[in-house]
Design a protein around this motif. Sequence first.
Motif, PDB file in Angstrom:
ATOM      1  N   TYR A  40      -4.131   5.174   3.207  1.00 64.15           N
ATOM      2  CA  TYR A  40      -4.987   5.748   2.165  1.00 64.15           C
ATOM      3  C   TYR A  40      -4.863   7.267   2.134  1.00 64.15           C
ATOM      4  O   TYR A  40      -4.738   7.920   3.168  1.00 64.15           O
ATOM      5  CB  TYR A  40      -6.446   5.341   2.381  1.00 64.15           C
ATOM      6  CG  TYR A  40      -6.701   3.898   1.983  1.00 64.15           C
ATOM      7  CD1 TYR A  40      -7.172   3.576   0.719  1.00 64.15           C
ATOM      8  CD2 TYR A  40      -6.429   2.856   2.869  1.00 64.15           C
ATOM      9  CE1 TYR A  40      -7.375   2.254   0.343  1.00 64.15           C
ATOM     10  CE2 TYR A  40      -6.621   1.532   2.501  1.00 64.15           C
ATOM     11  CZ  TYR A  40      -7.103   1.238   1.238  1.00 64.15           C
ATOM     12  OH  TYR A  40      -7.289  -0.068   0.863  1.00 64.15           O
TER      13      TYR A  40
ATOM     14  N   ASN B 167      -4.102   6.148  -3.311  1.00 69.35           N
ATOM     15  CA  ASN B 167      -4.938   5.133  -2.668  1.00 69.35           C
ATOM     16  C   ASN B 167      -6.211   5.793  -2.139  1.00 69.35           C
ATOM     17  O   ASN B 167      -6.144   6.640  -1.248  1.00 69.35           O
ATOM     18  CB  ASN B 167      -4.202   4.476  -1.503  1.00 69.35           C
ATOM     19  CG  ASN B 167      -2.898   3.823  -1.912  1.00 69.35           C
ATOM     20  OD1 ASN B 167      -2.589   3.709  -3.091  1.00 69.35           O
ATOM     21  ND2 ASN B 167      -2.120   3.388  -0.937  1.00 69.35           N
TER      22      ASN B 167
ATOM     23  N   GLY C 235       1.528   2.167  -3.379  1.00 73.55           N
ATOM     24  CA  GLY C 235       0.394   2.582  -4.196  1.00 73.55           C
ATOM     25  C   GLY C 235      -0.236   1.447  -4.970  1.00 73.55           C
ATOM     26  O   GLY C 235      -0.895   1.664  -5.986  1.00 73.55           O
TER      27      GLY C 235
ATOM     28  N   PRO D 221      -2.890  -1.825  -4.979  1.00 75.69           N
ATOM     29  CA  PRO D 221      -4.051  -2.351  -4.249  1.00 75.69           C
ATOM     30  C   PRO D 221      -3.698  -3.610  -3.470  1.00 75.69           C
ATOM     31  O   PRO D 221      -3.078  -4.527  -4.004  1.00 75.69           O
ATOM     32  CB  PRO D 221      -5.061  -2.660  -5.367  1.00 75.69           C
ATOM     33  CG  PRO D 221      -4.648  -1.788  -6.514  1.00 75.69           C
ATOM     34  CD  PRO D 221      -3.156  -1.669  -6.420  1.00 75.69           C
TER      35      PRO D 221
ATOM     36  N   LEU E   7       0.818  -1.206   0.000  1.00 75.13           N
ATOM     37  CA  LEU E   7       0.000   0.000   0.000  1.00 75.13           C
ATOM     38  C   LEU E   7       0.855   1.261   0.000  1.00 75.13           C
ATOM     39  O   LEU E   7       0.484   2.266  -0.615  1.00 75.13           O
ATOM     40  CB  LEU E   7      -0.932  -0.017   1.216  1.00 75.13           C
ATOM     41  CG  LEU E   7      -2.045  -1.075   1.148  1.00 75.13           C
ATOM     42  CD1 LEU E   7      -2.688  -1.280   2.503  1.00 75.13           C
ATOM     43  CD2 LEU E   7      -3.097  -0.681   0.111  1.00 75.13           C
TER      44      LEU E   7
END
Length: 619
Positions: A524, A464, A262, A264, A259
């Motif tokens: 995120y 994200n 970047g 998923p 994550l």
Amino acid sequence: MMRGRSDGAQKKRLLTSVGIGAVLVVFLYMYFGSKSNGESALEYGSRLRKLGSSYLGGDDNSDLSSRQDEKFALEDGDGVIIPKSFPVCDDRHSELIPCLDRHLIYQMRLKLDLSLMEHYERHCPLPERRFNCLIPPPPGYKVPIKWPRSRDEVWKVNIPHTHLAHEKSDQNWMVVKGEKIIFPGGGTHFHYGADKYIASIANMLNFSNDNLNNEGRIRTVFDVGCGVASFGGYLLSSDIIAMSLAPNDVHQNQIQFALERGIPAYLGVLGTKRLPYPSRSFEFAHCSRCRIDWLQRDGILLLELDRVLRPGGYFAYSSPEAYAQDEEDLRIWREMSALVERMCWRIAAKRNQTVIWQKPLNNDCYMERPPGTQPPLCRSDDDPDAVWGVNMEPCITPYSEHDHKVGGSGLAPWPARLTSPPPRLADFGYSNEMFDKDMETWRQRVDQYWSLLSPKISSDTLRNIMDMKANLGSFAAALKDKNVWVMNVVSKDGPNTLKIVYDRGLIGTTHDWCEAFSTYPRTYDLLHAWTVFSDLEKKGCSGEDLLLEIDRILRPTGFVIIRDKQHVIDFVKKHLSALHWEAVGSADSTSDPEQEGDDIVLVVQKKLWLTSGSIRDTE
């Protein structure tokens, strides 16, 4: 003489006490007196009380229990918004994942079957055991490197764990280089790069130009035991999006690295519960030496993989069992081959160390199996899309009558499928016109959001993104032309529209926002909360807990877009100062002709703050 000595001793003790008191006053002044400018992008948390309590409770929790019952009520009085304070968790909790915390498992003395990976499944703390505090960033934390550079390098201080670089040094997972960690693109089975490995798989399947997307027919991929997700990262350039899954196991932080890059990814495991994805979600599944015993419990894990694969979907398996000639590997290969044959899978290709099986397009093979063949078909009353907290079943999920008749899922190739009403839309009684209207509504709303965000962001600020209440996935669809990816979250309580999300070529997961999400802190850049707080209020869960969870998930300098009722917006505003958030924009229903009721939009930004013990130079 005795009295004189006693007086002298008393004076000495008094001077000592005064000295200690003076030192304490100076310490308290330094600790609480240095107040940074509240509008600054960088704050130091020296004035914030640290909270290092354990799950077992203690004095540090005594002042927090009084707010457990507060949900969304405003302060009494003249309506002035009164800021509250949150303590800061101890630095050792900077990577806390509340529902995947091994310390909680130990302290609660849960009796789990380690052989079934139950200790890697979700086990959430009760409200009285939660850390009601702000998760601090690690010492020296820096704003993450922007995509696409982040695919290949991240700041070491953000994830200060280098054991994987040493453990996997011969496999090119990652390399420490100065202040950065570099990702050459290697993996346990593809030391020389994921790009070459992906092309070789496409070549095995005779796909044109060795492109695994097969002219848009393969869009959603499930990579189980993904490591640092280089396989999924290199698929993105082919317009393929992978859900990269790995547990919080001995290879700690692999999903955190994914994550941070970047890419998923999601924390999870093939254990005893169904994966949080609906049936027929993925065109392609992949396991590269993922260390999973596919034969255990009558093949239940392989049957779970079968449940989430689409008609005609592929499973690429790269492992010694596919090529080794020693007795144990040959035994596993024979038993696994027999199992998948009874499941009606066929070998689509086999070369060197990789075998690719393909799932049937319809139910014909299932119907032709001799009576009593194992594994059996699932019961007719089994809902293959019920996943939250549902145990896996050792059975084959047959296709619906529609899928059986058409011989597949009937989905358009990517990117047309993003805007084409999928066949499963009818499961919810939605018409094509309703689908189109939903798309247009969210297109307008996303335009509005970006107008509010534009003073604060550039083209590479966000990567994200999480839609906390995705519904049909139209918020994510409206972001197609931006260089982002979206984790679409669908509530376990509402309509199970996650299968529509996947049918549109997007990815996501099921969740209950009364609990913590399965991700690391600071993962995120933007969270979108459309009536999530209102939904939580109806369930009687804590709004403050959700604010703290959003803050845990959100990267410093990241954004939250809250679309909800006025009293919810007021509730959030009341906590902005305590959370170190700053309001950067708002809009009401008069600016949105498609607005439902009296929804208000509030956009806030999380400031970058560091605890006093972690201040270093930052770039």
